[in-house]
Write a protein that holds these residues in place. Structure first.
Motif, PDB file in Angstrom:
ATOM      1  N   GLU A 125       0.792  -1.231   0.000  1.00 41.22           N
ATOM      2  CA  GLU A 125       0.000   0.000   0.000  1.00 41.22           C
ATOM      3  C   GLU A 125       0.827   1.286   0.000  1.00 41.22           C
ATOM      4  O   GLU A 125       0.304   2.366  -0.273  1.00 41.22           O
ATOM      5  CB  GLU A 125      -0.923   0.010   1.232  1.00 41.22           C
ATOM      6  N   LEU A 126       2.106   1.226   0.336  1.00 43.04           N
ATOM      7  CA  LEU A 126       2.897   2.450   0.451  1.00 43.04           C
ATOM      8  C   LEU A 126       3.049   3.154  -0.899  1.00 43.04           C
ATOM      9  O   LEU A 126       3.366   2.527  -1.909  1.00 43.04           O
ATOM     10  CB  LEU A 126       4.284   2.142   1.021  1.00 43.04           C
ATOM     11  N   LYS A 127       2.858   4.483  -0.856  1.00 36.06           N
ATOM     12  CA  LYS A 127       3.102   5.314  -2.027  1.00 36.06           C
ATOM     13  C   LYS A 127       4.544   5.824  -1.982  1.00 36.06           C
ATOM     14  O   LYS A 127       5.169   5.843  -0.920  1.00 36.06           O
ATOM     15  CB  LYS A 127       2.128   6.487  -2.042  1.00 36.06           C
ATOM     16  N   PRO A 128       5.081   6.244  -3.102  1.00 34.01           N
ATOM     17  CA  PRO A 128       6.445   6.801  -3.081  1.00 34.01           C
ATOM     18  C   PRO A 128       6.547   7.990  -2.130  1.00 34.01           C
ATOM     19  O   PRO A 128       5.607   8.786  -2.002  1.00 34.01           O
ATOM     20  CB  PRO A 128       6.667   7.225  -4.529  1.00 34.01           C
ATOM     21  N   ALA A 129       7.676   8.111  -1.471  1.00 30.83           N
ATOM     22  CA  ALA A 129       7.872   9.197  -0.510  1.00 30.83           C
ATOM     23  C   ALA A 129       7.742  10.562  -1.176  1.00 30.83           C
ATOM     24  O   ALA A 129       7.196  11.502  -0.579  1.00 30.83           O
ATOM     25  CB  ALA A 129       9.249   9.068   0.141  1.00 30.83           C
ATOM     26  N   ALA A 130       8.208  10.671  -2.406  1.00 34.17           N
ATOM     27  CA  ALA A 130       8.164  11.959  -3.102  1.00 34.17           C
ATOM     28  C   ALA A 130       6.741  12.416  -3.384  1.00 34.17           C
ATOM     29  O   ALA A 130       6.496  13.613  -3.593  1.00 34.17           O
ATOM     30  CB  ALA A 130       8.952  11.863  -4.413  1.00 34.17           C
TER      31      ALA A 130
END
Length: 546
Positions: free
Chosen positions: A426-431
């Motif tokens: 589920e994690l989206k890119p940090a940017a």
């Protein structure tokens, strides 16, 4: 070196409520049938209860079946729930208290008890030993014995091994504990349970399991603010601002103490989120602050919980063994309770094991367990709550609450919702994710992670192999750091993982001494690069009465 072997009829892995209930019931059922069945239970904590952490409000249904005279026996269920409130925190200062008629029936706590689950497990261990169960705390189940496709026991972990894998002067090899049947009750994300699911394809065709990270503190509070038997639950701020599901609890126990905690769903998408820091700022909300202010924090701990429910429940039997309790995922998320359902799964397993041994069967698959379990009140309860967690994920806090109110209180829906996206994906890119600016701890209501780990009484023998295994040591810096700002720095509630920069550049540092055995890293790492295995026996936290 040849390992010493001990043989039992049944070996049980894990001294939690499910494993201890299974041990007690085996002895009770064997006695009633005129049999003598040998039972050995191993527990990785330094003592029974040392690694046990839960809210906890308990329904006594399973306990009454196991020990109808539990009150006369002195079971530590001393605080009955007297008042039960649910809050929605709208902002960091404001809240709305839900009227009781609007709360799903499953979340009502009348007739339940506020307990220390660690204390209950210690009491259950006393009952088990009186019945003749051999209990060995401080021993890990490092491996299972698999021969010809059949589980035939476990191998306990070696003691006295250096970090480079060489025996030290105090080296003691592990033992083979062989059994006709082996019961795995390691708790959520058990390291052997995880492997057994893959070995025997137990979760094939099921929704992926979903998890929350529960962080809990025990407080001594001002007697003038203490209301023994008060139960508070809630959701909303601060997680709502991060589009993250979860909820808090605050229970007033005995002796002017209260327990407070936050569950953060590990399906969150912002890699900058820190469940630990969300919990620390939560305690500044007036709903919680009014009780905690002026008090003293006594203990701290964290533990993942399997919350997927029946849609994610794996097959629980395989040749030579069974998977029970939170190792399988029997928690009823709609009730925020898993003790009574876990205990019942252990009791059913015990009865079917005794039936199998009575008929001369050994090392086979006790398929009768599935039929009996599916006919039980525990399974029916999980079936009734099957849509609760998926609805919260699909429709959000408000939509999910409305759906569950209708489903639980008015008209059960005739269909089943599914949540088929694994938490770690589920994690989206940090940017592309907003930064989160967490306030500094004030040392009164909020604290640092290292100060928190200190009061968990965590300890691991020095100079032992790291129990947090990386499949590829390059991934934290080459993949996780550029894409997700290495989220292990934030999802771990004990400060185990760090990105350290010095004259030689950046490196990924694992402070395994800090580990409180919550298993979050094994679950949430987006590259699935971290595997949690058991450290040397007796290592980890030593919770007093969590």
């Amino acid at each position: 070196m040849t390992k010493e072997t001990m043989e039992y009829d049944v070996v049980i892995v894990g001294g939690g409520p499910a494993g201890l209930s299974a041990a007690c019931r085996i002895k009770q059922s064997a006695s009633a049938a005129g049999q003598d069945i040998s039972v050995c239970l191993v527990e990785k904590g330094s003592e029974i209860g040392a690694h046990i952490l839960s809210g906890a409000v308990i329904e006594d249904r399973a306990l009454k079946e196991l020990f109808p005279d539990w009150k006369a026996r002195g079971a530590p269920l001393n605080v009955a729930v007297k008042h039960d409130d649910i809050y929605f925190l709208t902002t960091q200062k404001r809240s709305i208290k839900a009227p009781h008629w609007a709360i799903p029936r499953t979340m009502h706590n009348q007739g339940n008890y506020i307990i220390s689950l660690g204390s209950l497990c210690r009491w259950l261990a006393e009952q088990a030993e009186e019945l003749g169960v051999e209990i060995y705390p401080g021993f890990t189940a490092a491996e299972y014995i698999l021969e010809d496709g059949v589980i035939k026991g476990i191998i306990t972990g070696d003691m006295g091994v250096s970090h480079n894998g060489q025996p030290k002067d105090e080296y003691v090899p592990g033992m083979e504990l062989r059994a006709k049947y082996t019961v795995f009750s390691e708790g959520c994300r058990g390291h052997l349970g995880k492997r057994l699911m893959a070995e025997f394809k137990l979760d094939e065709g099921k929704d992926p399991q979903h998890f929350s990270l529960g962080i809990k503190e025990l407080w001594d509070i001002d007697p003038a603010k203490h209301q023994e038997g008060l139960v508070l639950h809630g959701t909303g701020w601060p997680l709502m601002g991060s589009s993250t599901a979860g909820g808090f609890f605050l229970y007033h126990t005995e002796n002017n103490q209260a327990v407070v905690g936050l569950f953060t769903d590990l399906s969150y998408s912002n890699p900058h989120l820190s469940p630990f820091n969300e919990f620390q700022r939560l305690k500044h909300h007036p709903v919680l602050k009014q009780y905690l202010q002026g008090g003293k924090r006594v203990s701290y701990g964290a533990r993942a919980a399997a919350k997927g429910g029946i849609n994610c429940l794996p097959k629980m039997t395989f040749p030579g063994g069974l998977l029970i309790g939170c190792d399988a995922g029997t928690l009823n998320f709609a009730k925020i309770k898993g003790v009574h359902t876990g205990m019942k799964s252990g009791m059913i397993a015990a009865e079917e094991i005794v039936n199998a041994l009575s008929s001369g069967r050994v090392h086979d698959e006790i398929t009768e367990f599935t039929t009996t379990f599916e006919a039980s009140w525990a399974y029916q309860e999980l079936q009734r709550s099957r849509n609760f967690a998926p609805a919260m994920h699909k429709f959000g806090v408000f939509g999910g609450a409305a759906f569950n109110f209708i489903d639980q209180n008015i008209l059960p829906v005739p269909f089943t919702l599914h949540d088929t996206t694994p938490d770690h994906t589920e994690l989206k890119p940090a940017a592309k994710s907003p930064q989160i600016d967490y306030p500094k701890p004030d040392g009164k209501l909020s604290f640092s992670r290292l100060d928190s780990v200190f009061i968990s009484n965590v300890n691991h023998a020095e100079d032992q192999p790291c129990h947090l295994k990386l499949k590829d040591a390059s991934i934290p810096l080459s993949v996780n750091l550029p894409k997700w700002d290495e989220p292990a720095q934030r999802y771990c509630p004990a400060g185990v993982y760090e990105i350290v920069e010095d004259e030689n550049g950046k490196r990924f540092q694992i402070n395994s001494q800090n580990c409180v055995h919550c298993k979050t890293c094994d679950i949430k790492d987006p590259s699935q690069n971290i595997t949690w295995v058991t450290p040397e026996g007796a290592g980890g936290p030593n919770y007093p009465n969590m």
